[in-house]
Design a protein around this motif. Sequence first.
Motif, short mmCIF file in Angstrom:
data_model
loop_
_atom_site.label_atom_id
_atom_site.label_comp_id
_atom_site.label_asym_id
_atom_site.label_seq_id
_atom_site.Cartn_x
_atom_site.Cartn_y
_atom_site.Cartn_z
N ASN A 143 9.43 1.11 16.63
CA ASN A 143 8.09 0.55 16.82
C ASN A 143 7.83 0.55 18.32
O ASN A 143 8.47 -0.17 19.07
CB ASN A 143 7.98 -0.86 16.24
CG ASN A 143 6.53 -1.27 16.05
OD1 ASN A 143 5.74 -1.25 16.99
ND2 ASN A 143 6.18 -1.65 14.83
N ARG B 142 4.33 2.35 14.47
CA ARG B 142 5.61 2.47 13.78
C ARG B 142 5.87 3.92 13.40
O ARG B 142 5.06 4.57 12.76
CB ARG B 142 5.62 1.62 12.51
CG ARG B 142 6.98 1.63 11.79
CD ARG B 142 6.94 0.87 10.50
NE ARG B 142 6.15 1.57 9.47
CZ ARG B 142 5.89 1.06 8.27
NH1 ARG B 142 6.33 -0.14 7.95
NH2 ARG B 142 5.17 1.75 7.39
N ILE C 60 10.01 -2.11 20.60
CA ILE C 60 10.29 -3.46 20.13
C ILE C 60 11.69 -3.52 19.51
O ILE C 60 12.04 -2.70 18.67
CB ILE C 60 9.23 -3.90 19.10
CG1 ILE C 60 7.84 -3.88 19.73
CG2 ILE C 60 9.56 -5.30 18.56
CD1 ILE C 60 6.72 -4.17 18.75
N ALA D 292 0.83 -1.41 18.87
CA ALA D 292 2.10 -1.13 18.19
C ALA D 292 1.96 0.05 17.22
O ALA D 292 1.01 0.13 16.45
CB ALA D 292 2.59 -2.36 17.44
N ARG E 280 19.18 -2.43 14.66
CA ARG E 280 18.04 -2.04 13.83
C ARG E 280 18.48 -1.03 12.77
O ARG E 280 19.54 -0.41 12.90
CB ARG E 280 16.94 -1.39 14.69
CG ARG E 280 16.20 -2.34 15.61
CD ARG E 280 15.23 -1.57 16.51
NE ARG E 280 15.93 -0.77 17.50
CZ ARG E 280 15.48 0.37 18.02
NH1 ARG E 280 14.32 0.88 17.60
NH2 ARG E 280 16.18 1.02 18.92
N HIS F 92 6.81 -11.97 18.03
CA HIS F 92 7.78 -11.63 19.06
C HIS F 92 7.38 -12.15 20.44
O HIS F 92 8.11 -11.97 21.41
CB HIS F 92 7.94 -10.10 19.15
CG HIS F 92 8.61 -9.48 17.96
ND1 HIS F 92 8.04 -9.45 16.71
CD2 HIS F 92 9.81 -8.83 17.85
CE1 HIS F 92 8.86 -8.83 15.87
NE2 HIS F 92 9.93 -8.45 16.53
N ILE G 238 4.29 -8.66 14.87
CA ILE G 238 4.43 -8.27 16.28
C ILE G 238 4.09 -9.44 17.19
O ILE G 238 4.77 -9.69 18.19
CB ILE G 238 3.53 -7.05 16.60
CG1 ILE G 238 3.85 -5.89 15.63
CG2 ILE G 238 3.72 -6.60 18.04
CD1 ILE G 238 5.28 -5.42 15.64
N THR H 276 9.50 -3.29 12.43
CA THR H 276 10.31 -3.01 13.64
C THR H 276 11.69 -2.46 13.34
O THR H 276 12.33 -1.89 14.23
CB THR H 276 10.48 -4.29 14.47
OG1 THR H 276 11.26 -5.24 13.71
CG2 THR H 276 9.13 -4.90 14.82
#
Length: 388
Positions: free
Chosen positions: A304, A358, A292, A356, A298, A346, A343, A160
């Motif tokens: 992501n 990336r 996410i 998801a 980040r 979360h 994931i 993420t």
Amino acid sequence: MRMMKMTVYFDNNATTPLKDGVKKAMAEALEVYGNPSSVHACGREARLLQDMARRNVAAMFGVRSEQVIFTSSGTEANNLVLRGYFACPENLEKGSKLVISSVEHNCVHKTAVDLNRLNGVSMHMVTVDRNGIIDIDDLKLTLEKGNVGLVSIMHGNNETGVIQPLDKIVALCKEYGVRVHTDAVQTAGKVALSFKDMGVDFMTVSFHKLGGPKGIGAVIMKADIDMECHTSGGSQERNRRAGTENIIGIAGAGACTEEWQVSVDKMQNQIGPLRNKLEKGLKQLSNELYIIGESTNRVPNTTNVIVPGLEGETAVMSLDMAGFCVSTGSACSSGRVEPSRVILAHGIPADEALCALRISLGWQTTEAEVDAFLAAFGEMLGRMQKAS
């Protein structure tokens, strides 16, 4: 046989292309065939090359050369810290519990499980919120209960890109006299890292994530810590890691860290804005799409994204056919695709976790590539809507 070159590479959290200076340094190192442990001229030549590379790595993180321990990868580096620390009786006497987060890389998560099963080291897993940030209150409560020997919390997440509040974590652990390890594989070269300012006791990195070669990583550690070597053999790396050093890989590691400030500046000033443009464009393509950790800090290259109903594996294959390399955190087990445990941690439902995707930009990414990706992603969504 060389595979066909893909049009656009957006999987830089998995690995990065070699930088030109790294290729040159490694090519030159191919001619250095001596063993750095040998005392003759050929050995001394290899040792000099190794020492120069070690100094470059040390300079990047603001430490002395003797604080850099070369390994074969980030995975080995993490294993070396966790297994080596708890293999030392003096450390076990101080505390036999290892604290990790629920979003650690598999090499930390599985090593913690192994230590618990084989060595009697108990484990506590700190939970994270919807953004992937660890629960500081959970960590504090665990520290208050005592017997914690080491806290291992990654700096930036590989799936993420979420960056943990390491300053708060370290400050809290210092209150209880507990040592801290951070896996900085995904942040080295993307954000400025000062080992001293971070306040941790161990930091691990892998050079193929920042334009260097595969097969070379490092532990950065405080010099006064007791840690056992978990491989038997010679006295290389100050008795921390046995085995003849990978001189060619080490030369590449030294070369990729020479201009580390340039790399960090480019990530912050060029790649970060491209990532923001990418995310803005993605959100304009679908009202259901969400990112996410969007509202938290980040690393500047990582997105992501989840589009409910569009499985990540399907998207990876579709985009691959369109000439784009991206990835998903899902894993194939016994013929079934399983959602990423990171994931799921979360609080994202399993059916959405399977969606998801990336997207990780690199130092070589251009604005034209981002524009082309958005067009291809939009076409993929269009096909999905027509099929539904």
